[in-house]
Motif scaffolding. Structure first.
Motif, PDB file in Angstrom:
ATOM      1  N   GLN A   1       0.828  -1.204   0.000  1.00 16.00           N
ATOM      2  CA  GLN A   1       0.000   0.000   0.000  1.00 16.00           C
ATOM      3  C   GLN A   1       0.864   1.256   0.000  1.00 16.00           C
ATOM      4  O   GLN A   1       0.542   2.242  -0.655  1.00 16.00           O
ATOM      5  CB  GLN A   1      -0.930   0.000   1.219  1.00 16.00           C
ATOM      6  CG  GLN A   1      -1.926  -1.128   1.230  1.00 16.00           C
ATOM      7  CD  GLN A   1      -2.931  -1.008   0.103  1.00 16.00           C
ATOM      8  OE1 GLN A   1      -3.346   0.084  -0.245  1.00 16.00           O
ATOM      9  NE2 GLN A   1      -3.294  -2.128  -0.482  1.00 16.00           N
ATOM     10  N   ALA A   2       1.959   1.228   0.746  1.00 15.43           N
ATOM     11  CA  ALA A   2       2.851   2.392   0.792  1.00 15.43           C
ATOM     12  C   ALA A   2       3.714   2.471  -0.461  1.00 15.43           C
ATOM     13  O   ALA A   2       3.963   3.560  -0.981  1.00 15.43           O
ATOM     14  CB  ALA A   2       3.735   2.322   2.036  1.00 15.43           C
ATOM     15  N   MET A   3       4.170   1.336  -0.952  1.00 14.95           N
ATOM     16  CA  MET A   3       5.077   1.328  -2.100  1.00 14.95           C
ATOM     17  C   MET A   3       4.406   1.845  -3.369  1.00 14.95           C
ATOM     18  O   MET A   3       5.054   2.459  -4.206  1.00 14.95           O
ATOM     19  CB  MET A   3       5.616  -0.087  -2.356  1.00 14.95           C
ATOM     20  CG  MET A   3       6.588  -0.556  -1.319  1.00 14.95           C
ATOM     21  SD  MET A   3       8.067   0.437  -1.316  1.00 14.95           S
ATOM     22  CE  MET A   3       8.061   1.038   0.332  1.00 14.95           C
ATOM     23  N   LYS A   4       3.111   1.628  -3.532  1.00 14.31           N
ATOM     24  CA  LYS A   4       2.459   2.090  -4.758  1.00 14.31           C
ATOM     25  C   LYS A   4       2.366   3.613  -4.795  1.00 14.31           C
ATOM     26  O   LYS A   4       2.111   4.175  -5.851  1.00 14.31           O
ATOM     27  CB  LYS A   4       1.090   1.442  -4.935  1.00 14.31           C
ATOM     28  CG  LYS A   4       0.018   1.939  -4.015  1.00 14.31           C
ATOM     29  CD  LYS A   4      -1.286   1.243  -4.337  1.00 14.31           C
ATOM     30  CE  LYS A   4      -2.410   1.759  -3.469  1.00 14.31           C
ATOM     31  NZ  LYS A   4      -3.652   1.061  -3.720  1.00 14.31           N
ATOM     32  N   TRP A   5       2.578   4.296  -3.687  1.00 15.80           N
ATOM     33  CA  TRP A   5       2.636   5.757  -3.666  1.00 15.80           C
ATOM     34  C   TRP A   5       4.063   6.271  -3.598  1.00 15.80           C
ATOM     35  O   TRP A   5       4.387   7.287  -4.204  1.00 15.80           O
ATOM     36  CB  TRP A   5       1.841   6.302  -2.475  1.00 15.80           C
ATOM     37  CG  TRP A   5       0.384   6.137  -2.661  1.00 15.80           C
ATOM     38  CD1 TRP A   5      -0.417   5.182  -2.102  1.00 15.80           C
ATOM     39  CD2 TRP A   5      -0.463   6.916  -3.494  1.00 15.80           C
ATOM     40  NE1 TRP A   5      -1.699   5.330  -2.529  1.00 15.80           N
ATOM     41  CE2 TRP A   5      -1.757   6.400  -3.382  1.00 15.80           C
ATOM     42  CE3 TRP A   5      -0.244   8.008  -4.327  1.00 15.80           C
ATOM     43  CZ2 TRP A   5      -2.837   6.928  -4.082  1.00 15.80           C
ATOM     44  CZ3 TRP A   5      -1.335   8.549  -5.007  1.00 15.80           C
ATOM     45  CH2 TRP A   5      -2.598   8.002  -4.882  1.00 15.80           C
ATOM     46  N   ILE A   6       4.919   5.589  -2.862  1.00 16.41           N
ATOM     47  CA  ILE A   6       6.284   6.081  -2.663  1.00 16.41           C
ATOM     48  C   ILE A   6       7.117   5.964  -3.933  1.00 16.41           C
ATOM     49  O   ILE A   6       7.834   6.899  -4.302  1.00 16.41           O
ATOM     50  CB  ILE A   6       6.954   5.341  -1.491  1.00 16.41           C
ATOM     51  CG1 ILE A   6       6.267   5.746  -0.188  1.00 16.41           C
ATOM     52  CG2 ILE A   6       8.436   5.624  -1.431  1.00 16.41           C
ATOM     53  CD1 ILE A   6       6.726   4.961   1.014  1.00 16.41           C
ATOM     54  N   ILE A   7       7.032   4.855  -4.639  1.00 17.17           N
ATOM     55  CA  ILE A   7       7.874   4.646  -5.824  1.00 17.17           C
ATOM     56  C   ILE A   7       7.591   5.670  -6.926  1.00 17.17           C
ATOM     57  O   ILE A   7       8.528   6.275  -7.457  1.00 17.17           O
ATOM     58  CB  ILE A   7       7.749   3.188  -6.322  1.00 17.17           C
ATOM     59  CG1 ILE A   7       8.410   2.255  -5.298  1.00 17.17           C
ATOM     60  CG2 ILE A   7       8.386   3.020  -7.701  1.00 17.17           C
ATOM     61  CD1 ILE A   7       8.233   0.794  -5.592  1.00 17.17           C
ATOM     62  N   PRO A   8       6.343   5.929  -7.299  1.00 17.40           N
ATOM     63  CA  PRO A   8       6.128   6.966  -8.335  1.00 17.40           C
ATOM     64  C   PRO A   8       6.579   8.352  -7.893  1.00 17.40           C
ATOM     65  O   PRO A   8       7.118   9.121  -8.702  1.00 17.40           O
ATOM     66  CB  PRO A   8       4.616   6.938  -8.569  1.00 17.40           C
ATOM     67  CG  PRO A   8       4.184   5.599  -8.114  1.00 17.40           C
ATOM     68  CD  PRO A   8       5.093   5.218  -7.016  1.00 17.40           C
ATOM     69  N   ILE A   9       6.384   8.690  -6.623  1.00 20.10           N
ATOM     70  CA  ILE A   9       6.827  10.000  -6.137  1.00 20.10           C
ATOM     71  C   ILE A   9       8.341  10.116  -6.212  1.00 20.10           C
ATOM     72  O   ILE A   9       8.880  11.139  -6.642  1.00 20.10           O
ATOM     73  CB  ILE A   9       6.306  10.245  -4.707  1.00 20.10           C
ATOM     74  CG1 ILE A   9       4.792  10.425  -4.741  1.00 20.10           C
ATOM     75  CG2 ILE A   9       6.979  11.456  -4.074  1.00 20.10           C
ATOM     76  CD1 ILE A   9       4.139  10.456  -3.382  1.00 20.10           C
TER      77      ILE A   9
END
Length: 73
Positions: free
Chosen positions: A46-54
């Motif tokens: 859940q966190a990685m799908k937001w952190i990686i694109p940012i």
């Protein structure tokens, strides 16, 4: 560290003791503790799908600001 000989031997053909439910009654030879079942509904995905694109966007911005004109011909 202790300097003693191990006196624990376990027969591989013998069945494992059942899961312990009454520790006070079996203090001398307890069975394994029951497992803890915790829900895993908020994993790292859940966190990685937001952190990686940012992070990728930030790195692209840094690249275009500082390193775009440093390419040698």
């Amino acid at each position: 560290m202790e300097n003693s000989t191990p006196n624990h031997t376990e027969d591989p053909n013998k069945a494992a003791p059942p899961v312990e439910t009454n520790y006070e009654a079996h203090k001398e030879n307890p069975g394994p503790a029951p497992t803890v079942n915790e829900p895993d509904n908020k994993g790292a995905g859940q966190a990685m799908k937001w952190i990686i694109p940012i992070v990728i966007v930030v790195l692209l911005i840094v690249y275009f600001i500082f390193f775009r004109n440093n390419v040698s011909n």
